[in-house]
Design a protein around this motif. Structure first.
Motif, PDB file in Angstrom:
ATOM      1  N   ASN A 162      -7.710 -23.297  61.094  1.00  0.00           N
ATOM      2  CA  ASN A 162      -8.809 -22.635  61.810  1.00  0.00           C
ATOM      3  C   ASN A 162      -7.979 -21.335  62.597  1.00  0.00           C
ATOM      4  O   ASN A 162      -8.917 -20.289  62.579  1.00  0.00           O
ATOM      5  N   VAL A 199     -13.423 -26.362  60.843  1.00  0.00           N
ATOM      6  CA  VAL A 199     -13.721 -27.990  61.208  1.00  0.00           C
ATOM      7  C   VAL A 199     -13.447 -28.013  62.753  1.00  0.00           C
ATOM      8  O   VAL A 199     -12.509 -28.002  63.205  1.00  0.00           O
ATOM      9  N   TYR A 210     -11.794 -39.613  54.604  1.00  0.00           N
ATOM     10  CA  TYR A 210     -11.888 -38.290  55.607  1.00  0.00           C
ATOM     11  C   TYR A 210     -12.916 -37.120  55.308  1.00  0.00           C
ATOM     12  O   TYR A 210     -13.703 -36.839  56.327  1.00  0.00           O
ATOM     13  N   GLU A 211     -13.066 -37.010  54.138  1.00  0.00           N
ATOM     14  CA  GLU A 211     -14.090 -36.038  53.504  1.00  0.00           C
ATOM     15  C   GLU A 211     -15.424 -36.476  53.802  1.00  0.00           C
ATOM     16  O   GLU A 211     -16.331 -35.624  54.156  1.00  0.00           O
ATOM     17  N   PHE A 233      -4.770 -34.741  61.932  1.00  0.00           N
ATOM     18  CA  PHE A 233      -5.872 -33.760  61.531  1.00  0.00           C
ATOM     19  C   PHE A 233      -6.370 -32.973  62.286  1.00  0.00           C
ATOM     20  O   PHE A 233      -6.892 -31.744  62.141  1.00  0.00           O
ATOM     21  N   CYS A 234      -6.458 -33.411  63.687  1.00  0.00           N
ATOM     22  CA  CYS A 234      -6.711 -32.498  64.714  1.00  0.00           C
ATOM     23  C   CYS A 234      -5.767 -31.298  64.750  1.00  0.00           C
ATOM     24  O   CYS A 234      -6.238 -30.046  64.918  1.00  0.00           O
ATOM     25  N   SER A 244     -12.539 -33.420  63.340  1.00  0.00           N
ATOM     26  CA  SER A 244     -11.252 -33.968  62.816  1.00  0.00           C
ATOM     27  C   SER A 244     -10.821 -35.188  63.788  1.00  0.00           C
ATOM     28  O   SER A 244     -10.140 -35.972  63.052  1.00  0.00           O
ATOM     29  N   GLY A 254     -10.504 -38.245  61.153  1.00  0.00           N
ATOM     30  CA  GLY A 254      -9.144 -38.524  60.872  1.00  0.00           C
ATOM     31  C   GLY A 254      -9.111 -39.993  61.381  1.00  0.00           C
ATOM     32  O   GLY A 254      -8.187 -40.806  60.736  1.00  0.00           O
ATOM     33  N   TYR A 261      -0.379 -31.997  50.870  1.00  0.00           N
ATOM     34  CA  TYR A 261      -1.528 -31.261  51.407  1.00  0.00           C
ATOM     35  C   TYR A 261      -1.828 -30.097  50.589  1.00  0.00           C
ATOM     36  O   TYR A 261      -2.981 -29.957  50.130  1.00  0.00           O
ATOM     37  N   LYS A 289     -15.944 -36.283  57.611  1.00  0.00           N
ATOM     38  CA  LYS A 289     -16.323 -34.933  58.001  1.00  0.00           C
ATOM     39  C   LYS A 289     -17.739 -34.274  57.513  1.00  0.00           C
ATOM     40  O   LYS A 289     -18.164 -33.658  58.412  1.00  0.00           O
ATOM     41  N   TYR A 330      -3.946 -30.428  62.061  1.00  0.00           N
ATOM     42  CA  TYR A 330      -3.807 -29.849  60.876  1.00  0.00           C
ATOM     43  C   TYR A 330      -5.024 -28.790  60.741  1.00  0.00           C
ATOM     44  O   TYR A 330      -4.943 -27.559  60.387  1.00  0.00           O
ATOM     45  N   GLU A 331      -6.344 -29.303  61.253  1.00  0.00           N
ATOM     46  CA  GLU A 331      -7.501 -28.586  60.952  1.00  0.00           C
ATOM     47  C   GLU A 331      -7.394 -27.262  61.836  1.00  0.00           C
ATOM     48  O   GLU A 331      -7.758 -26.248  61.714  1.00  0.00           O
TER      49      GLU A 331
END
Length: 276
Positions: free
Chosen positions: A80, A8, A263-264, A72-73, A13, A17, A163, A267, A75-76
């Motif tokens: 990654n 992502v 969010y999903e 989320f920044c 994100s 988010g 999570y 995204k 987290y993703e």
């Protein structure tokens, strides 16, 4: 077989988010207010009861987007970086690590808004602006970070449950149907994982609420998380530690559905635009 999970991008994100955080905090704000008042040391009725259930919404709405986007920044980005270097059997630990880092970083953004919001919720004679001014006059900027460690000690265990479970439920559902989950399916996974995590971590949430609402130099503000929990247990028993558990579980279950669903969906829309 399912498609390989796509990394992502940062801006996806960030935006997704922000959308998710704003949606859940605004839509479910009244339940959050009732939960805070149930946990207040004054008791539900004296803390406001059902009156002014939107007190503090300005603070919540202002802080939700940047806090969720920051989470989320982080987290993703962590996923990654770690997933390509980790075997699939270790993915649950990657999700735990990503969630922990996300909470630590995002709480720096969210805590001041949380303090102001909860004081406006519990002290019904104050709105968000008045609660902010009161906090700054009484304690300065440091007061806006009242309860930071208590909140972090609540959020990390909660995230370590929520999570990985959310990712696990999505993976199993995706594997069963042979393609990535839809937004509504992610929403259901978020509701179940969030509700379970919320129920288990309620004592930590009660301790956090008591610290944030306590007057300056009170016993609650001078004690550690463990000491606050012991104090509540000694004075009110296990019932005190699980004050508001039904409201918290309901609120976070619904919140998980809204949060992860939005969010999903956001995204997926943004990722599809990149690929088209």
């Amino acid at each position: 077989m399912t498609k390989k999970e796509r990394p992502v991008p940062f801006h996806v994100s960030l935006l997704a988010g922000g959308v998710a955080g704003t949606a859940v905090d605004v839509i479910l704000f009244p339940l959050d207010t009732l939960k805070t008042r149930l946990q207040s040391v004054e008791g539900f009725v004296k803390a406001g009861g059902f009156r002014g259930i939107y007190s503090g919404i300005a603070s919540a709405a202002s802080g939700s987007a940047p806090a969720a986007a920051t989470f989320f920044c982080t987290y993703e980005l962590t996923k990654n970086v770690l997933k390509p270097r980790t075997s699939s059997t270790m993915f649950p630990f990657v999700h735990m690590c990503a969630a922990t880092l996300g909470e630590v970083v995002s709480l720096f953004v969210r805590n001041p808004f949380e303090v102001v919001k909860q004081r406006a919720q519990a002290y019904t004679h104050m709105n968000s602006v008045q609660a902010l001014k009161y906090t700054l006059v009484q304690e300065g900027v440091r007061g806006l970070y009242r309860g930071y460690w208590n909140t972090l000690m609540r959020e990390i265990p909660f995230s370590l449950i929520q999570y990985p479970l959310w990712e696990l439920f999505k993976s199993v559902w995706s594997w069963e149907q042979g393609y990535p989950v839809w937004a509504w399916q992610s929403s259901i996974c978020g509701a179940v994982s969030g509700g379970f995590g919320a129920a288990v971590t309620t004592p930590l949430d009660v301790a956090k609420t008591r610290v944030m609402l306590a007057p300056k130099d009170s016993l609650y503000t001078q004690a550690s998380v463990t000491q606050v929990i012991i104090l509540i247990k000694s004075q009110e028993g296990f019932a005190g530690l699980f004050a508001g558990v039904t409201m918290r579980t309901t609120w976070i279950s619904l919140g998980g559905a809204v949060f992860f669903g939005f969010y999903e969906k956001a995204k997926q829309v943004l990722m599809n635009k990149i690929e088209s």
